[in-house]
Design an enzyme around this catalytic site. Structure first.
Site, PDB file in Angstrom:
ATOM      1  CE1 TYR A  15      -3.938  -2.270  -0.090  1.00 32.00           C
ATOM      2  CE2 TYR A  15      -2.896  -3.318   1.639  1.00 32.00           C
ATOM      3  CZ  TYR A  15      -3.858  -3.193   0.865  1.00 32.00           C
ATOM      4  OH  TYR A  15      -4.681  -4.243   0.616  1.00 32.00           O
ATOM      5  CE1 TYR A 143      -7.213  -5.792   4.195  1.00 35.58           C
ATOM      6  CE2 TYR A 143      -6.373  -7.160   6.084  1.00 35.58           C
ATOM      7  CZ  TYR A 143      -6.395  -6.770   4.573  1.00 35.58           C
ATOM      8  OH  TYR A 143      -5.138  -7.064   3.826  1.00 35.58           O
ATOM      9  CG  ASP A 248     -10.147 -12.728   9.486  1.00 34.73           C
ATOM     10  OD1 ASP A 248      -9.292 -13.185  10.354  1.00 34.73           O
ATOM     11  OD2 ASP A 248     -10.039 -12.105   8.595  1.00 34.73           O
ATOM     12  CE  LYS A 277      -2.172  -8.989  10.300  1.00 35.13           C
ATOM     13  NZ  LYS A 277      -3.298  -8.856   9.579  1.00 35.13           N
TER      14      LYS A 277
END
Ligand SMILES: *Cc1c(COP(=O)(O)O)cnc(C)c1O
Length: 428
Positions: A15, A143, A248, A277
């Site tokens: 990004y 997200y 999630d 993660k």
């Protein structure tokens, strides 16, 4: 050409404008909460390297486990073959997860874990004779990753993928749960926001395979904390309509929100769970999609008989070894105490930001601290200030936030909160 010149000329960053990447720091080593730059300067990794490094960088126990694994078996294919790291990690995951979630599919990144979860849901519906159920419902502000299907369930406007709107499969977007964490929960469905879900499932439930969402904390979609009771209601509605529930927990898993998993704030168990993660404590990439027996059985006993997915590096032994050591750290240390101490200190030290003009909200949950501004914050300002403040922050959208390693000391955390408040002041 200096190394940084080469980087600016040839390497894409996430990004980031490839033609004008802005300030970039060359990191040569890391230890605990500290990142060391090539020029010798040090900065606290207040982002835990995007939520991952919960025990700090290069944790000795994790490094030792990885080194030992390197000497035996860094990698082997997982088709037809298995290995102790995958099995031992599986035991730990099933031990720490709520009863019922015990069929584990390993993959290499969070986005892939989401793809796998979505496929599991569709294949499970097909197995039940519901081949019409191939669409997904989700809540706005979510997200779920950057791969194509994961992108389709990210927020369609504010998410990172509005640009691709025309090329995305259309999913069903519900309003973001309007009752924030800490507010009173109204039982009336019209007031608590569940009426929209009920109506969607009544009207179009027979086309929907699953509802996917981040429980309690929406991360990269806006750092929003919503009321856990929404999840209880959603669980009941999904079950009543034959719609699977996917959580999630890639960002929230492993203690970050003050519970081992965010779903435990609501005491709700999904049909499919994604983790990633912090799974390896930020040492190497690994993710997992974990289903209930019923979901697995449906697929296994269906005509297709196999889940149509199999990453080349599935269950990479080196990554599994890191994850085992990381989960053992969570077990051995009092992470709960660490996270509540961080929360308490952040509440105290971020509170002054409430009075800064331009600040819209200040909130803390577990080891997540957020100063939400009224307008968008340019991350390059934070990047440029980092060498001076000694704190590495990467704000996004309107949020100046931190997600420190659980092992951060009180003094180090004070530096982080001071840098956040200063950044907010500068932006105001
Ligand atoms: C980071 C993240 C993902 C994607 O994980 P990657 O490893 O970047 O592919 C998915 N969902 C949530 C909630 C995340 O925070």
């Amino acid at each position: 050409m200096t190394p940084l010149d080469f980087d600016a000329r040839h390497l894409w960053h996430p990004y980031t404008n490839v033609m004008d990447p802005g300030p970039m720091h060359l990191i040569s080593s890391a230890e605990g909460v500290w990142l060391t730059r090539e020029d010798g300067g040090k900065m606290i990794d207040a982002m835990a390297s995007w939520w991952c490094a919960v025990h700090g960088h290069r944790h000795p126990a994790i490094i030792a486990a990885m080194q030992a694994q390197l000497d035996h078996l860094p990698h082997v294919m997982f088709g037809g073959l298995t290995h102790t790291p995958a099995i031992e990690l599986g035991k730990r995951l099933t031990d720490m997860l709520p009863d019922g979630l015990d069929r584990i599919f390993y993959s290499d990144s969070g986005s892939v874990a989401i793809e796998v979860a979505l496929k599991m849901a569709v294949q499970n519906q097909m197995a039940k004779g519901h081949s019409g159920r191939a669409e997904f419902a989700t809540i706005r502000g979510g997200y779920h990753g950057d791969t194509w299907k994961a992108m389709s369930v990210c927020d369609p406007v504010n998410g990172m993928h509005g640009l691709f709107r025309g090329a995305m499969s259309i999913q069903h977007f519900l309003p973001r749960p309007s009752v924030a964490l800490g507010q009173d929960w109204p039982e009336d469905l019209a007031l608590n926001g569940l009426a929209a879900l009920e109506e969607l499932l009544d009207r179009q439930g027979d086309r929907i395979a699953a509802l996917i969402l981040e429980p309690v904390v929406q991360g990269a979609g806006g750092m929003y904390f919503y009321h856990p009771s929404w999840l209880k209601g959603a669980r009941e509605l999904c079950s009543a309509h034959g719609v699977l529930l996917i959580f999630d927990e890639i960002a929230t898993g492993f203690g970050r929100t003050g519970q081992l998993f965010a779903m435990q704030h609501a005491d709700v168990v999904p049909d499919i769970l994604c983790v990633g993660k912090a799974l390896t404590g930020g040492h190497i990439t690994l993710a997992a999609t974990i289903a209930t027996e019923a979901v697995a059985r449906g697929i296994g006993e269906s005509e297709a008989s196999v889940l149509m997915h199999g990453p080349t590096y599935m269950a990479n032994p080196l990554a599994c070894a890191a994850a085992i050591a990381s989960l053992d750290q969570l077990k051995q240390r009092d992470w709960h105490h660490e996270v509540s101490a961080i929360a308490k200190q952040m509440e105290h030290e971020l509170a002054p930001a409430c009075d800064i003009p331009g600040v819209a909200d200040v909130r803390v949950l577990g080891a997540i601290g957020v100063i939400e501004m009224e307008s968008v914050v340019d991350p390059r300002i934070a990047h440029a200030q980092a060498p001076k403040t000694g704190v590495w922050l990467r704000p996004f959208a309107r949020n100046i936030y931190c997600m420190p390693p659980f092992v951060i000391s009180g003094d180090e955390l004070s530096r982080v909160t001071a840098a956040m408040v200063n950044l907010a002041r500068g932006e105001a």
